[in-house]
Design an enzyme around this catalytic site. Structure first.
Site, mmCIF file in Angstrom:
data_model
loop_
_atom_site.group_PDB
_atom_site.id
_atom_site.type_symbol
_atom_site.label_atom_id
_atom_site.label_comp_id
_atom_site.label_asym_id
_atom_site.label_seq_id
_atom_site.Cartn_x
_atom_site.Cartn_y
_atom_site.Cartn_z
ATOM 1 N N ALA B 19 0.725 -1.221 0.130
ATOM 2 C CA ALA B 19 -0.143 0.082 0.041
ATOM 3 C C ALA B 19 0.753 1.374 -0.106
ATOM 4 O O ALA B 19 0.567 2.370 -0.448
ATOM 5 C CB ALA B 19 -0.837 -0.163 0.970
ATOM 6 N N GLY B 21 4.069 1.890 -1.177
ATOM 7 C CA GLY B 21 4.995 1.827 -2.274
ATOM 8 C C GLY B 21 5.882 0.506 -2.495
ATOM 9 O O GLY B 21 5.462 -0.593 -1.862
ATOM 10 N N THR B 22 6.681 0.440 -3.402
ATOM 11 C CA THR B 22 7.064 -0.833 -3.718
ATOM 12 C C THR B 22 8.059 -1.488 -2.733
ATOM 13 O O THR B 22 8.985 -0.684 -2.171
ATOM 14 C CB THR B 22 7.886 -0.836 -5.319
ATOM 15 O OG1 THR B 22 7.169 0.247 -6.059
ATOM 16 C CG2 THR B 22 7.992 -2.167 -5.932
ATOM 17 N N ASP B 140 -2.304 -2.214 10.889
ATOM 18 C CA ASP B 140 -2.647 -2.836 9.785
ATOM 19 C C ASP B 140 -2.463 -4.202 9.749
ATOM 20 O O ASP B 140 -1.701 -4.747 8.574
ATOM 21 C CB ASP B 140 -2.019 -2.048 8.520
ATOM 22 C CG ASP B 140 -2.607 -2.215 7.121
ATOM 23 O OD1 ASP B 140 -3.588 -2.606 7.000
ATOM 24 O OD2 ASP B 140 -1.656 -2.236 6.369
#
Lengths: 396, 302
Positions: B19, B21-22, B140
């Protein structure tokens, strides 16, 4: 990962000292809390008092397996966590060893639930624990993490001397006071400075910048309101540009690997003073002495809890509060946290005594002035601190 | 390390868009180990690195010192200045091949053994209790960021990142799953560590079901799905600081949790309900959950 375990880096106990001296707090504790006639001074072999070689501790194993491991400073065994504050194992463990306390390095075996209860209450009262449930865990964390907060030796890189360092620290103390920062910020800043001086190559020209950025980073960690970088440059007479300051910030963060955690001796001081039911004046005096330790380069090798303990111990001796049985018992319980580091405490007290004795006529007197105010009960001007020789006398 | 990530860490593959960034799998050229690189670009203003980044990274570093078995290792941190306005902070984590999502997908057709689920849950709770006692909430938690090593060791990942990233969320279009969100977050009320307990409860159920428990499509839909299971909470439990009214939802009675998780045993069901409690203050804590009788008796792992 290597751990800066204090046992590897410096001797905790001076084996040349008399065994009596090393045992002092244990004995007083026993006198106050245990039956007096049972206490027999024991001749403890030198080797037995030597600190136990400690493995890096894995506290978390306790939840996976109920195994006990050698604790860090005074042998907090993890199974102490299994006891509740109410189980009366204090008496039990004292009576289990009627022949003295041979081989018991573990405070847990001595004062498990009483100390736990006091620590929890104190941390809660001081608002240092966010929830009483975690207070004891937090205390164990403090004891454990502080071992990373002392440095292996007091050596400074070439070009720098202890007196340059103390001039810089004195200046930081002034800037810190002007900014109305919290005290934790100052202790963290000086800690970051001590580490940066050893981690980062810096020229004498940039020393002030290094100090300022350490204070700036400490403020980023601890404070709600942050000073402007331009303001900091102004305080340094624009010797450096804000660009240089920010570059130094990155350099320090990388040099310290973003590790800004620190267990300030101040927290230990407040905790110990709260357990010991120390008077306000004793606490102010101890805070003064503790802050003086920031100026002393040799103090970087000691554990925060030892610095705090020494400052409090000396403060009590300087002020000579009237003794009460309750006060003595409380003090003994508080000082039980130091079992095993009595020699270190004496060494620190010596350093503090000579620092306090000359504080008023030194160039670096920001701390002296700060603690001469009415708000701090004029502790730095206390006549008991004037005479270094007499001060050294109380420390022996 | 000061020379930057590119020299020491050689990217091998892109693992998940994440979510925030890579994320790259990379090889540490010094040790040969695989690592996971997570970078965040932070805006540096005239006051240098943002306070939030400094604090969060310092916190992760501090947690690292504890060497907790159920928390993913943070091996390195580096910061490279991209421009006057931007610094790239890269966190180098140990790399674990499998997350709980894949672990559940690869489970035998008959599902996981009850003892295995208990073992995973105990480890998960240990990790959480550790984070919570250090004032860190994950915020999260979902099967994707719970890693499971080939030896069956659970490691929590991505904790604390939520706060580092949240300040910079505007930069990336974020799709965050709602399925593990507790009511207080969905209602935008204040929240604390109990949020993670709720998510863990959802994951607990999922370990038996091997599919998510509550798959809402919007915040309100997710709340509706929650109330279908636990019933509509009484008026006095409804938070006062929220805009969404309780009247918005149909009056539902709680249904037996075994309707949704038939394989769970009695003690497991008790614990699950304590985790899926509407009122965060009444929800069980991680430490108390570990003391729950569900964890007392052992069951075979296979």
């Amino acid at each position: 990962m290597t751990r800066a375990g204090f046992c590897d880096s410096k001797p905790l106990l001076d084996l040349h000292k008399k065994a009596d001296e090393r045992r002092a707090p244990l004995r007083t504790w026993s006198n106050a809390c245990g039956p007096k006639d049972r206490w027999q001074p024991v001749e403890v072999e030198e080797s037995r008092m030597a600190p136990v070689k400690m493995e890096p501790e894995r506290r978390w194993e306790r939840r996976l397996s109920a195994q006990t491991s050698e604790g860090i400073i005074m042998g907090f065994n993890e199974d102490s966590l299994m006891h509740t504050a109410a189980d009366g194992c204090v008496e039990e463990s004292v009576f289990l060893y009627p022949h003295g306390l041979q081989g018991i390095h573990s405070l847990q075996a001595l004062v498990p639930s009483l100390l736990r209860h006091e620590v929890e209450t104190a941390l809660e009262k001081l608002d240092l624990a966010w929830d009483r449930v975690f207070a004891w865990d937090m205390f164990l964390d403090m004891m454990r993490t502080q071992t990373r907060n002392s440095l292996p030796n007091a050596d400074l890189p070439r070009h720098f001397t202890d007196s340059t360092r103390s001039v810089l620290v004195d200046w930081l103390i002034q800037v810190h006071e002007m900014m109305h920062f919290q005290e934790e910020t100052l202790y963290l800043a000086v800690h970051l400075l001590n580490r940066s001086l050893r981690q980062i190559k810096v020229t004498t020209v940039n020393l002030q910048l290094l100090g300022m950025v350490c204070l700036f980073l400490a403020a980023k960690k601890e404070e709600c309101l942050l000073p402007e970088v331009s303001g900091l440059c102004y305080l340094m007479d624009h010797t450096y540009t804000s660009h240089q300051l920010l570059r130094m910030e990155r350099k320090i963060l990388l040099g310290l690997k973003f590790d800004l955690s620190y267990c300030p001796p101040l927290h230990f001081l407040l905790l110990l003073a709260s357990i010991a039911r120390s008077s306000a004046k004793v606490v102010w005096m101890a805070r003064y002495l503790l802050e003086l330790s920031l100026l002393e380069g040799q103090c970087v090798v000691f554990l925060p809890v030892q610095l705090a303990g020494a400052a409090l111990c000396m403060s009590r001796q300087v002020l000579q509060d009237p003794l009460t049985p309750e006060g003595e018992a409380a003090w003994c319980l508080a000082s039980s946290v130091h079992v095993g580091s009595e020699t270190a405490l004496l060494r620190i007290m010596h350093i503090l005594a000579s620092a306090a004795g000359k504080a008023h006529n030194r160039e670096t007197c920001a701390t002296f002035i700060k603690f001469s105010s009415p708000e701090t009960m004029h502790v730095s001007r206390h006549p008991g601190l004037k005479n270094t020789a007499a001060l050294l006398g109380i420390c022996t | 390390m000061a020379h930057g990530t590119s020299l020491q860490y050689e990217p091998v593959a892109e693992i998940g868009g994440g979510a925030y960034g890579t994320v790259y799998k990379a090889r540490d050229t010094e040790s040969g180990q695989f690592v996971a690189l997570k970078s965040v670009r932070v805006q540096t203003d005239q006051n240098g690195l943002p306070i939030s980044t400094v604090r969060e990274v310092a916190l992760l570093k501090r947690l690292e010192q504890f060497d907790h078995p159920n928390v993913v290792r943070l091996m390195d941190v580096c910061a490279i200045q991209r421009s006057d306005q931007e610094t790239k902070v890269t966190l180098v984590f140990e790399h674990v091949d499998q997350d709980l999502k894949t672990y559940l997908e690869r489970a035998p057709a008959a599902g996981l053994a009850p003892g295995r689920i208990k073992d995973l849950m105990r480890q998960l709770m240990c990790g959480l209790a550790f984070l919570h006692s250090n004032r860190v909430m994950h915020r999260d938690l979902k099967p994707e960021n719970i890693l499971v090593t080939s030896q069956g060791q659970v490691k929590l990942a991505d904790f604390g990142l939520a706060r580092i990233y949240s300040c910079h969320m505007a930069l990336t279009p974020v799709v965050v799953t709602l399925w593990y969100r507790p009511p207080e977050v969905l209602l935008q009320s204040s929240y604390a560590t109990p949020v993670d307990i709720w998510s863990t409860g959802c994951i607990f159920a999922e370990m038996f079901r091997r599919k998510p428990l509550l798959c809402g499509e919007s915040e309100v839909d997710q709340l509706g799905k929650i109330f279908q299971v636990i019933g509509l909470p009484p008026e006095d439990e409804w938070p006062t600081d929220v805009t969404l009214s309780r009247k918005h939802f149909p009056s539902l009675l709680p249904r037996p949790i075994t309707d949704f998780v038939p394989e769970i045993n009695e003690k497991g069901a008790q614990l699950l309900l304590k985790m899926l409690t509407f009122d965060p203050l009444k929800r069980i804590s991680a430490l108390n959950a570990l003391e729950h009788s569900y964890f007392q008796d052992e069951e075979p792992l296979t």
